[in-house]
Design a protein around this motif. Structure first.
Motif, PDB file in Angstrom:
ATOM      1  N   LYS A   6       0.223  -5.193 -10.210  1.00 52.44           N
ATOM      2  CA  LYS A   6       1.485  -5.384  -9.488  1.00 52.44           C
ATOM      3  C   LYS A   6       1.939  -4.005  -9.049  1.00 52.44           C
ATOM      4  CE  LYS A   6       6.130  -7.224  -9.606  1.00 52.44           C
ATOM      5  NZ  LYS A   6       7.150  -7.947 -10.392  1.00 52.44           N
ATOM      6  N   ILE A   7       2.009  -3.815  -7.759  1.00 51.08           N
ATOM      7  CA  ILE A   7       2.415  -2.527  -7.206  1.00 51.08           C
ATOM      8  C   ILE A   7       3.876  -2.625  -6.793  1.00 51.08           C
ATOM      9  CG2 ILE A   7       2.020  -0.842  -5.385  1.00 51.08           C
ATOM     10  CD1 ILE A   7      -0.916  -1.748  -5.427  1.00 51.08           C
ATOM     11  N   ALA A  13       7.446  -5.389  -3.804  1.00 54.66           N
ATOM     12  CA  ALA A  13       6.382  -5.494  -4.799  1.00 54.66           C
ATOM     13  C   ALA A  13       5.381  -6.555  -4.369  1.00 54.66           C
ATOM     14  CB  ALA A  13       6.964  -5.856  -6.155  1.00 54.66           C
ATOM     15  N   TYR A  14       4.105  -6.338  -4.748  1.00 49.11           N
ATOM     16  CA  TYR A  14       3.062  -7.302  -4.440  1.00 49.11           C
ATOM     17  C   TYR A  14       1.936  -7.179  -5.463  1.00 49.11           C
ATOM     18  CZ  TYR A  14       1.060  -3.162  -2.183  1.00 49.11           C
ATOM     19  OH  TYR A  14       0.589  -1.904  -1.930  1.00 49.11           O
ATOM     20  N   PHE A  15       1.126  -8.232  -5.567  1.00 44.65           N
ATOM     21  CA  PHE A  15       0.015  -8.279  -6.504  1.00 44.65           C
ATOM     22  C   PHE A  15      -1.304  -8.045  -5.772  1.00 44.65           C
ATOM     23  CE2 PHE A  15       3.259 -10.736  -8.657  1.00 44.65           C
ATOM     24  CZ  PHE A  15       3.143 -10.300  -9.968  1.00 44.65           C
ATOM     25  N   THR A  16      -2.228  -7.341  -6.431  1.00 45.40           N
ATOM     26  CA  THR A  16      -3.561  -7.120  -5.870  1.00 45.40           C
ATOM     27  C   THR A  16      -4.610  -7.367  -6.950  1.00 45.40           C
ATOM     28  OG1 THR A  16      -3.618  -4.768  -6.435  1.00 45.40           O
ATOM     29  CG2 THR A  16      -2.736  -5.350  -4.271  1.00 45.40           C
ATOM     30  N   LYS A  17      -5.847  -7.532  -6.487  1.00 45.56           N
ATOM     31  CA  LYS A  17      -6.987  -7.662  -7.396  1.00 45.56           C
ATOM     32  C   LYS A  17      -8.156  -6.917  -6.776  1.00 45.56           C
ATOM     33  CE  LYS A  17      -9.976 -10.721  -9.909  1.00 45.56           C
ATOM     34  NZ  LYS A  17     -10.453 -12.036 -10.160  1.00 45.56           N
ATOM     35  N   VAL A  29     -10.074  -4.230  -2.373  1.00 40.96           N
ATOM     36  CA  VAL A  29      -8.778  -4.610  -2.927  1.00 40.96           C
ATOM     37  C   VAL A  29      -8.150  -5.640  -1.998  1.00 40.96           C
ATOM     38  CG1 VAL A  29      -6.500  -3.789  -3.586  1.00 40.96           C
ATOM     39  CG2 VAL A  29      -8.483  -2.325  -3.945  1.00 40.96           C
ATOM     40  N   ARG A  30      -7.725  -6.753  -2.605  1.00 37.27           N
ATOM     41  CA  ARG A  30      -7.093  -7.821  -1.820  1.00 37.27           C
ATOM     42  C   ARG A  30      -5.749  -8.184  -2.429  1.00 37.27           C
ATOM     43  NH1 ARG A  30     -12.132 -11.846  -0.666  1.00 37.27           N
ATOM     44  NH2 ARG A  30     -13.216 -10.430   0.744  1.00 37.27           N
ATOM     45  N   GLU A  31      -4.839  -8.583  -1.557  1.00 36.69           N
ATOM     46  CA  GLU A  31      -3.528  -9.034  -2.016  1.00 36.69           C
ATOM     47  C   GLU A  31      -3.640 -10.471  -2.513  1.00 36.69           C
ATOM     48  OE1 GLU A  31       1.036  -9.254  -0.365  1.00 36.69           O
ATOM     49  OE2 GLU A  31      -0.418  -7.953   0.634  1.00 36.69           O
ATOM     50  N   ILE A  32      -2.975 -10.766  -3.626  1.00 37.12           N
ATOM     51  CA  ILE A  32      -3.043 -12.067  -4.284  1.00 37.12           C
ATOM     52  C   ILE A  32      -1.626 -12.651  -4.349  1.00 37.12           C
ATOM     53  CG2 ILE A  32      -3.677 -13.267  -6.423  1.00 37.12           C
ATOM     54  CD1 ILE A  32      -6.066 -12.061  -5.077  1.00 37.12           C
ATOM     55  N   LYS A  33      -1.513 -13.970  -4.234  1.00 37.20           N
ATOM     56  CA  LYS A  33      -0.220 -14.644  -4.332  1.00 37.20           C
ATOM     57  C   LYS A  33       0.300 -14.589  -5.767  1.00 37.20           C
ATOM     58  CE  LYS A  33      -1.080 -17.984  -0.686  1.00 37.20           C
ATOM     59  NZ  LYS A  33      -1.186 -19.414  -0.377  1.00 37.20           N
ATOM     60  N   TYR A  51       2.204  -0.950 -11.633  1.00 37.93           N
ATOM     61  CA  TYR A  51       2.096   0.418 -11.142  1.00 37.93           C
ATOM     62  C   TYR A  51       3.291   0.743 -10.255  1.00 37.93           C
ATOM     63  CZ  TYR A  51       0.363   4.458  -8.568  1.00 37.93           C
ATOM     64  OH  TYR A  51       0.227   5.701  -8.015  1.00 37.93           O
ATOM     65  N   PHE A  52       3.983   1.831 -10.579  1.00 33.64           N
ATOM     66  CA  PHE A  52       5.126   2.288  -9.793  1.00 33.64           C
ATOM     67  C   PHE A  52       4.641   3.388  -8.849  1.00 33.64           C
ATOM     68  CE2 PHE A  52       6.817   0.619 -13.732  1.00 33.64           C
ATOM     69  CZ  PHE A  52       7.858  -0.173 -13.299  1.00 33.64           C
ATOM     70  N   GLU A  53       4.724   3.144  -7.542  1.00 34.49           N
ATOM     71  CA  GLU A  53       4.229   4.100  -6.555  1.00 34.49           C
ATOM     72  C   GLU A  53       4.995   5.416  -6.563  1.00 34.49           C
ATOM     73  OE1 GLU A  53       4.080   2.483  -2.622  1.00 34.49           O
ATOM     74  OE2 GLU A  53       2.019   1.802  -2.892  1.00 34.49           O
ATOM     75  N   GLU A  54       6.290   5.372  -6.751  1.00 36.84           N
ATOM     76  CA  GLU A  54       7.103   6.588  -6.684  1.00 36.84           C
ATOM     77  C   GLU A  54       6.822   7.548  -7.828  1.00 36.84           C
ATOM     78  OE1 GLU A  54      11.126   5.138  -6.517  1.00 36.84           O
ATOM     79  OE2 GLU A  54      11.166   5.458  -4.351  1.00 36.84           O
ATOM     80  N   THR A  55       6.678   7.018  -9.038  1.00 36.39           N
ATOM     81  CA  THR A  55       6.523   7.881 -10.212  1.00 36.39           C
ATOM     82  C   THR A  55       5.079   7.972 -10.695  1.00 36.39           C
ATOM     83  OG1 THR A  55       6.985   6.047 -11.710  1.00 36.39           O
ATOM     84  CG2 THR A  55       8.864   7.367 -10.987  1.00 36.39           C
TER      85      THR A  55
END
Length: 81
Positions: A6-7, A13-17, A29-33, A51-55
């Motif tokens: 989860k990014i 925010a969105y989920f990937t796998k 890497v693909r986005e997942i529902k 995962y927090f992109e900023e920090t």
């Protein structure tokens, strides 16, 4: 066990796998529902790396994590145990 990510970014925010392509030795890497991730999480078949992109901070949450953490990072929909 499946691992989803989860990014969390300032835009949302969105989920990937990650999927590994065997012939080309690539990781795609693909986005997942969210519903798909929730289904596997409630069954105990996956773990989610938040995962927090900023920090750059990472938190690993699985089926056995405390309910407060699950609710805080994934949402109340993931608590239906």
């Amino acid at each position: 066990m499946n691992r989803y990510t989860k990014i969390i970014s300032p835009a949302g925010a969105y989920f990937t796998k990650d999927f590994e392509k065997k012939k080309k030795n690539l990781i795609k890497v693909r986005e997942i529902k969210e519903d798909t991730v929730r289904k596997f999480f409630i069954n105990g078949d996956c773990e989610v790396l938040v995962y927090f992109e900023e920090t750059g901070k990472e938190i690993l949450i699985d089926f056995f994590s405390p309910e407060e953490e699950v609710k805080k990072y994934l949402g109340p929909k993931f608590i239906n145990r």
